[in-house]
Design a protein around this motif. Structure first.
Motif, mmCIF file in Angstrom:
data_model
loop_
_atom_site.group_PDB
_atom_site.id
_atom_site.type_symbol
_atom_site.label_atom_id
_atom_site.label_comp_id
_atom_site.label_asym_id
_atom_site.label_seq_id
_atom_site.Cartn_x
_atom_site.Cartn_y
_atom_site.Cartn_z
ATOM 1 N N ASN A 137 -26.653 -23.105 26.013
ATOM 2 C CA ASN A 137 -27.806 -22.227 26.207
ATOM 3 C C ASN A 137 -27.529 -21.157 27.260
ATOM 4 O OD1 ASN A 137 -30.411 -21.325 25.697
ATOM 5 N ND2 ASN A 137 -31.253 -22.549 27.365
ATOM 6 N N TRP A 138 -26.829 -21.512 28.307
ATOM 7 C CA TRP A 138 -26.519 -20.545 29.361
ATOM 8 C C TRP A 138 -25.619 -19.429 28.843
ATOM 9 C CZ3 TRP A 138 -21.443 -19.751 30.663
ATOM 10 C CH2 TRP A 138 -20.530 -20.707 30.212
ATOM 11 N N LEU A 139 -24.776 -19.710 27.854
ATOM 12 C CA LEU A 139 -23.858 -18.707 27.331
ATOM 13 C C LEU A 139 -24.530 -17.807 26.298
ATOM 14 C CD1 LEU A 139 -20.942 -17.723 27.467
ATOM 15 C CD2 LEU A 139 -20.418 -19.315 25.637
ATOM 16 N N LYS A 140 -25.511 -18.315 25.591
ATOM 17 C CA LYS A 140 -26.168 -17.510 24.559
ATOM 18 C C LYS A 140 -26.982 -16.370 25.141
ATOM 19 C CE LYS A 140 -26.156 -20.920 20.931
ATOM 20 N NZ LYS A 140 -26.906 -21.708 19.983
ATOM 21 N N SER A 141 -27.351 -16.469 26.410
ATOM 22 C CA SER A 141 -28.098 -15.384 27.037
ATOM 23 C C SER A 141 -27.175 -14.282 27.573
ATOM 24 C CB SER A 141 -28.968 -15.929 28.171
ATOM 25 O OG SER A 141 -28.159 -16.456 29.198
ATOM 26 N N PRO A 201 -19.586 -9.141 25.110
ATOM 27 C CA PRO A 201 -18.317 -9.052 25.850
ATOM 28 C C PRO A 201 -18.117 -10.207 26.839
ATOM 29 C CG PRO A 201 -19.343 -6.910 25.780
ATOM 30 C CD PRO A 201 -20.335 -7.894 25.222
ATOM 31 N N GLN A 202 -19.188 -10.678 27.445
ATOM 32 C CA GLN A 202 -19.065 -11.806 28.364
ATOM 33 C C GLN A 202 -18.745 -13.096 27.613
ATOM 34 O OE1 GLN A 202 -22.872 -11.448 30.304
ATOM 35 N NE2 GLN A 202 -21.943 -10.541 32.127
ATOM 36 N N GLN A 203 -19.305 -13.263 26.418
ATOM 37 C CA GLN A 203 -18.984 -14.432 25.613
ATOM 38 C C GLN A 203 -17.520 -14.396 25.174
ATOM 39 O OE1 GLN A 203 -21.739 -14.613 22.342
ATOM 40 N NE2 GLN A 203 -23.474 -15.155 23.652
ATOM 41 N N ILE A 204 -17.058 -13.224 24.772
ATOM 42 C CA ILE A 204 -15.657 -13.070 24.367
ATOM 43 C C ILE A 204 -14.737 -13.341 25.548
ATOM 44 C CG2 ILE A 204 -13.938 -11.380 23.609
ATOM 45 C CD1 ILE A 204 -16.188 -10.161 21.864
ATOM 46 N N LEU A 205 -15.095 -12.866 26.723
ATOM 47 C CA LEU A 205 -14.303 -13.120 27.921
ATOM 48 C C LEU A 205 -14.248 -14.610 28.236
ATOM 49 C CD1 LEU A 205 -12.736 -11.975 30.344
ATOM 50 C CD2 LEU A 205 -14.920 -11.827 31.535
ATOM 51 N N PHE A 206 -15.362 -15.303 28.093
ATOM 52 C CA PHE A 206 -15.390 -16.746 28.353
ATOM 53 C C PHE A 206 -14.475 -17.485 27.395
ATOM 54 C CE2 PHE A 206 -17.084 -20.918 27.234
ATOM 55 C CZ PHE A 206 -16.951 -21.556 28.457
ATOM 56 N N PHE A 207 -14.608 -17.221 26.091
ATOM 57 C CA PHE A 207 -13.783 -17.923 25.118
ATOM 58 C C PHE A 207 -12.304 -17.553 25.271
ATOM 59 C CE2 PHE A 207 -17.837 -18.435 22.715
ATOM 60 C CZ PHE A 207 -17.849 -19.819 22.730
ATOM 61 N N SER A 208 -12.015 -16.306 25.616
ATOM 62 C CA SER A 208 -10.631 -15.901 25.840
ATOM 63 C C SER A 208 -10.037 -16.610 27.052
ATOM 64 C CB SER A 208 -10.546 -14.389 26.049
ATOM 65 O OG SER A 208 -11.003 -13.716 24.920
ATOM 66 N N SER A 209 -10.803 -16.703 28.120
ATOM 67 C CA SER A 209 -10.293 -17.402 29.304
ATOM 68 C C SER A 209 -10.129 -18.890 29.030
ATOM 69 C CB SER A 209 -11.199 -17.158 30.510
ATOM 70 O OG SER A 209 -12.480 -17.673 30.272
ATOM 71 N N PHE A 210 -11.011 -19.472 28.222
ATOM 72 C CA PHE A 210 -10.863 -20.883 27.849
ATOM 73 C C PHE A 210 -9.591 -21.089 27.042
ATOM 74 C CE2 PHE A 210 -11.617 -24.732 25.472
ATOM 75 C CZ PHE A 210 -12.180 -25.563 26.427
ATOM 76 N N LEU A 211 -9.322 -20.192 26.089
ATOM 77 C CA LEU A 211 -8.099 -20.307 25.300
ATOM 78 C C LEU A 211 -6.865 -20.079 26.170
ATOM 79 C CD1 LEU A 211 -9.073 -18.559 21.965
ATOM 80 C CD2 LEU A 211 -8.658 -20.972 22.353
#
Length: 63
Positions: free
Chosen positions: A29-33, A37-47
């Motif tokens: 829920n915290w990520l859907k808000s 670009p911030q979601q893409i950055l999060f998933f990229s950093s996770f990968l």
């Protein structure tokens, strides 16, 4: 398991959990808000972190 297969498995698991398994929006829920670009950055950093761990553990335990 090679790097590409590993990344595909991690990416599919994240997307399935984000879009399908989290029906009550408790985990993501915290990520859907956030913006796209911030979601893409999060998933990229996770990968990226997953790749680093793959290389570190793979070089230690597979050699």
């Amino acid at each position: 398991m090679n790097l590409i297969t590993f990344l595909v498995i991690i990416f599919i698991a994240l997307i399935v959990d984000f879009l399908w398994l989290d029906m009550e929006t408790k985990r993501w829920n915290w990520l859907k808000s956030q913006s796209k670009p911030q979601q893409i950055l999060f998933f990229s950093s996770f990968l990226g972190a997953s790749m680093i761990l793959y290389f570190l553990f793979g070089s230690k335990f597979l050699s």
